[in-house]
Design a protein around this motif. Structure first.
Motif, PDB file in Angstrom:
ATOM      1  N   THR A   1     -38.115  26.819  44.274  1.00 46.34           N
ATOM      2  CA  THR A   1     -39.368  26.363  43.668  1.00 46.34           C
ATOM      3  C   THR A   1     -39.505  24.850  43.794  1.00 46.34           C
ATOM      4  O   THR A   1     -40.579  24.332  44.119  1.00 46.34           O
ATOM      5  N   SER A   2     -38.412  24.144  43.525  1.00 50.15           N
ATOM      6  CA  SER A   2     -38.431  22.683  43.626  1.00 50.15           C
ATOM      7  C   SER A   2     -38.762  22.237  45.039  1.00 50.15           C
ATOM      8  O   SER A   2     -39.575  21.320  45.251  1.00 50.15           O
ATOM      9  N   ASP A   3     -38.148  22.884  46.033  1.00 49.10           N
ATOM     10  CA  ASP A   3     -38.410  22.528  47.432  1.00 49.10           C
ATOM     11  C   ASP A   3     -39.850  22.825  47.835  1.00 49.10           C
ATOM     12  O   ASP A   3     -40.508  22.011  48.488  1.00 49.10           O
ATOM     13  N   GLU A   4     -40.318  23.994  47.450  1.00 48.88           N
ATOM     14  CA  GLU A   4     -41.642  24.445  47.900  1.00 48.88           C
ATOM     15  C   GLU A   4     -42.780  23.656  47.269  1.00 48.88           C
ATOM     16  O   GLU A   4     -43.787  23.368  47.918  1.00 48.88           O
ATOM     17  N   HIS A   5     -42.613  23.272  45.998  1.00 43.71           N
ATOM     18  CA  HIS A   5     -43.730  22.655  45.268  1.00 43.71           C
ATOM     19  C   HIS A   5     -43.500  21.176  44.939  1.00 43.71           C
ATOM     20  O   HIS A   5     -44.374  20.547  44.336  1.00 43.71           O
ATOM     21  N   GLY A   6     -42.339  20.619  45.298  1.00 43.62           N
ATOM     22  CA  GLY A   6     -42.088  19.215  45.022  1.00 43.62           C
ATOM     23  C   GLY A   6     -42.029  18.884  43.549  1.00 43.62           C
ATOM     24  O   GLY A   6     -42.543  17.857  43.100  1.00 43.62           O
ATOM     25  N   VAL A   7     -41.416  19.762  42.768  1.00 41.78           N
ATOM     26  CA  VAL A   7     -41.346  19.600  41.317  1.00 41.78           C
ATOM     27  C   VAL A   7     -39.891  19.694  40.850  1.00 41.78           C
ATOM     28  O   VAL A   7     -38.988  19.958  41.639  1.00 41.78           O
ATOM     29  N   SER A   8     -39.696  19.477  39.556  1.00 42.14           N
ATOM     30  CA  SER A   8     -38.401  19.712  38.918  1.00 42.14           C
ATOM     31  C   SER A   8     -38.563  20.853  37.913  1.00 42.14           C
ATOM     32  O   SER A   8     -39.688  21.253  37.595  1.00 42.14           O
ATOM     33  N   THR A   9     -37.442  21.347  37.410  1.00 47.17           N
ATOM     34  CA  THR A   9     -37.512  22.403  36.397  1.00 47.17           C
ATOM     35  C   THR A   9     -36.807  21.949  35.128  1.00 47.17           C
ATOM     36  O   THR A   9     -35.743  21.336  35.194  1.00 47.17           O
ATOM     37  N   PRO A  10     -37.377  22.239  33.958  1.00 45.93           N
ATOM     38  CA  PRO A  10     -36.764  21.819  32.696  1.00 45.93           C
ATOM     39  C   PRO A  10     -35.587  22.702  32.306  1.00 45.93           C
ATOM     40  O   PRO A  10     -35.308  23.715  32.955  1.00 45.93           O
ATOM     41  N   ALA A  11     -34.919  22.315  31.245  1.00 42.84           N
ATOM     42  CA  ALA A  11     -33.817  23.119  30.715  1.00 42.84           C
ATOM     43  C   ALA A  11     -34.314  24.521  30.381  1.00 42.84           C
ATOM     44  O   ALA A  11     -35.434  24.712  29.905  1.00 42.84           O
ATOM     45  N   ASP A  12     -33.469  25.497  30.678  1.00 41.40           N
ATOM     46  CA  ASP A  12     -33.746  26.905  30.359  1.00 41.40           C
ATOM     47  C   ASP A  12     -34.938  27.472  31.119  1.00 41.40           C
ATOM     48  O   ASP A  12     -35.473  28.519  30.751  1.00 41.40           O
ATOM     49  N   TRP A  13     -35.355  26.798  32.200  1.00 45.75           N
ATOM     50  CA  TRP A  13     -36.479  27.277  32.995  1.00 45.75           C
ATOM     51  C   TRP A  13     -36.167  28.638  33.606  1.00 45.75           C
ATOM     52  O   TRP A  13     -35.044  28.904  34.031  1.00 45.75           O
ATOM     53  N   SER A  14     -37.167  29.484  33.652  1.00 42.96           N
ATOM     54  CA  SER A  14     -37.091  30.762  34.341  1.00 42.96           C
ATOM     55  C   SER A  14     -38.324  30.905  35.219  1.00 42.96           C
ATOM     56  O   SER A  14     -39.365  30.282  34.944  1.00 42.96           O
ATOM     57  N   PRO A  15     -38.263  31.703  36.301  1.00 38.83           N
ATOM     58  CA  PRO A  15     -39.430  31.889  37.153  1.00 38.83           C
ATOM     59  C   PRO A  15     -40.647  32.309  36.340  1.00 38.83           C
ATOM     60  O   PRO A  15     -40.573  33.191  35.486  1.00 38.83           O
ATOM     61  N   GLY A  16     -41.759  31.657  36.587  1.00 39.70           N
ATOM     62  CA  GLY A  16     -42.989  31.921  35.838  1.00 39.70           C
ATOM     63  C   GLY A  16     -43.262  30.880  34.769  1.00 39.70           C
ATOM     64  O   GLY A  16     -44.406  30.741  34.308  1.00 39.70           O
ATOM     65  N   ASP A  17     -42.220  30.140  34.352  1.00 34.92           N
ATOM     66  CA  ASP A  17     -42.406  29.075  33.364  1.00 34.92           C
ATOM     67  C   ASP A  17     -43.067  27.855  34.010  1.00 34.92           C
ATOM     68  O   ASP A  17     -43.077  27.700  35.226  1.00 34.92           O
ATOM     69  N   LYS A  18     -43.592  26.971  33.153  1.00 32.06           N
ATOM     70  CA  LYS A  18     -44.128  25.713  33.653  1.00 32.06           C
ATOM     71  C   LYS A  18     -43.015  24.855  34.244  1.00 32.06           C
ATOM     72  O   LYS A  18     -41.860  24.925  33.810  1.00 32.06           O
ATOM     73  N   VAL A  19     -43.372  24.031  35.221  1.00 30.43           N
ATOM     74  CA  VAL A  19     -42.412  23.135  35.867  1.00 30.43           C
ATOM     75  C   VAL A  19     -42.743  21.695  35.495  1.00 30.43           C
ATOM     76  O   VAL A  19     -43.808  21.420  34.918  1.00 30.43           O
ATOM     77  N   ILE A  20     -41.834  20.777  35.795  1.00 33.65           N
ATOM     78  CA  ILE A  20     -42.050  19.367  35.492  1.00 33.65           C
ATOM     79  C   ILE A  20     -42.641  18.664  36.713  1.00 33.65           C
ATOM     80  O   ILE A  20     -42.067  18.707  37.809  1.00 33.65           O
ATOM     81  N   ALA A  21     -43.778  18.033  36.525  1.00 35.27           N
ATOM     82  CA  ALA A  21     -44.439  17.303  37.603  1.00 35.27           C
ATOM     83  C   ALA A  21     -43.754  15.956  37.808  1.00 35.27           C
ATOM     84  O   ALA A  21     -43.270  15.345  36.851  1.00 35.27           O
ATOM     85  N   PRO A  22     -43.706  15.460  39.049  1.00 33.75           N
ATOM     86  CA  PRO A  22     -43.140  14.125  39.278  1.00 33.75           C
ATOM     87  C   PRO A  22     -43.911  13.080  38.486  1.00 33.75           C
ATOM     88  O   PRO A  22     -45.145  13.163  38.388  1.00 33.75           O
ATOM     89  N   PRO A  23     -43.240  12.091  37.893  1.00 36.90           N
ATOM     90  CA  PRO A  23     -43.946  11.056  37.129  1.00 36.90           C
ATOM     91  C   PRO A  23     -44.925  10.295  38.005  1.00 36.90           C
ATOM     92  O   PRO A  23     -44.667  10.063  39.188  1.00 36.90           O
ATOM     93  N   PRO A  24     -46.080   9.895  37.472  1.00 42.66           N
ATOM     94  CA  PRO A  24     -47.037   9.096  38.243  1.00 42.66           C
ATOM     95  C   PRO A  24     -46.448   7.732  38.585  1.00 42.66           C
ATOM     96  O   PRO A  24     -45.588   7.214  37.876  1.00 42.66           O
ATOM     97  N   LYS A  25     -46.923   7.138  39.674  1.00 40.32           N
ATOM     98  CA  LYS A  25     -46.343   5.890  40.170  1.00 40.32           C
ATOM     99  C   LYS A  25     -47.146   4.657  39.775  1.00 40.32           C
ATOM    100  O   LYS A  25     -46.728   3.524  40.047  1.00 40.32           O
ATOM    101  N   THR A  26     -48.303   4.871  39.144  1.00 33.48           N
ATOM    102  CA  THR A  26     -49.124   3.722  38.729  1.00 33.48           C
ATOM    103  C   THR A  26     -49.618   3.927  37.303  1.00 33.48           C
ATOM    104  O   THR A  26     -49.619   5.041  36.777  1.00 33.48           O
ATOM    105  N   LYS A  27     -50.069   2.803  36.679  1.00 31.14           N
ATOM    106  CA  LYS A  27     -50.627   2.869  35.327  1.00 31.14           C
ATOM    107  C   LYS A  27     -51.887   3.736  35.318  1.00 31.14           C
ATOM    108  O   LYS A  27     -52.091   4.534  34.410  1.00 31.14           O
TER     109      LYS A  27
END
Length: 217
Positions: free
Chosen positions: A165-191
């Protein structure tokens, strides 16, 4: 003074060590898996109860792994004959046919390359190690378990789902993540990006740097 032997262990993000070995499916090398993900795992010994329970459980998840394009490869320092006798016993006693190959690493060559024998241990058997290796032969994850503790197959499946999932969508996964749960988006780079993120209905944000989202299928 007795010198301590230094052993170089493979690390996450490094290229997987090359090997060629005899298995229950004939001779196999790591290059047989070029372009494909695979899990290489070691077990201490054939005909032992914890290992037997693990092999039954590995076989149960094997069809799902194959659907994900992931192969499975076992290893111990027992002989091919021992492996064959053991998997026949598992099929007879536990009604489970082991379909994936098992490396017979009698000279510990593969085990040494992958750090599967603990240098401080007085035992000669391999530890319960799990290496997740991607289609570019890069080590993506390493897990070690003590000899007395069987592995959790649900966690291994969760791990490979998270990596893919991380490779395909460029995201991270939070603790206790399971398929179907929300993922963590990369932090924005500007204000401006941070403000935009916080005001977007597409994200569930704790703050600008920590926002979750659903995966776009």
């Amino acid at each position: 003074m007795e010198q301590t032997q230094t052993i170089s262990l493979p690390r996450i993000g490094e290229r997987a060590p090359e090997f060629k070995a005899k298995t229950t499916h004939g001779e196999i090398s790591n290059h047989d898996y070029d372009g494909q993900w695979y899990i290489l795992f070691s077990h201490p010994s054939d005909f032992t109860p914890v290992c037997t329970s693990e092999f039954v459980s590995f076989q149960k998840i094997y069809p799902e792994l194959k659907e994900m394009g992931i192969e499975l490869l076992g290893l111990s320092i027992d002989s091919v004959s021992s492996h064959i006798a053991w998997i026949r016993n598992i099929e007879e006693k536990l009604d489970t046919k082991i379909e994936f190959p098992i490396i017979a690493d009698l000279n510990k060559e593969v085990a040494a390359k992958y750090g599967m024998v603990m240098p401080e241990s007085n035992n000669t058997e391999t530890s319960r190690a799990v290496f997740v290796i991607d289609d570019k032969q890069m080590i993506r994850s390493i897990i070690y378990y003590p000899l007395t503790i069987g592995r959790n197959m649900r966690e291994i499946m969760r791990l490979v789902h998270a990596l893919k999932t991380s490779d395909e969508h460029g995201v991270s996964t939070p603790a206790d993540w399971s398929p179907g749960d929300k993922v963590i988006a990369p932090p924005p780079k500007t204000k401006e990006g941070a403000e935009e993120r916080l005001n977007s209905k597409d994200y569930e944000c704790v703050d600008w740097y920590y926002c979750k989202k659903d995966i776009d299928e």
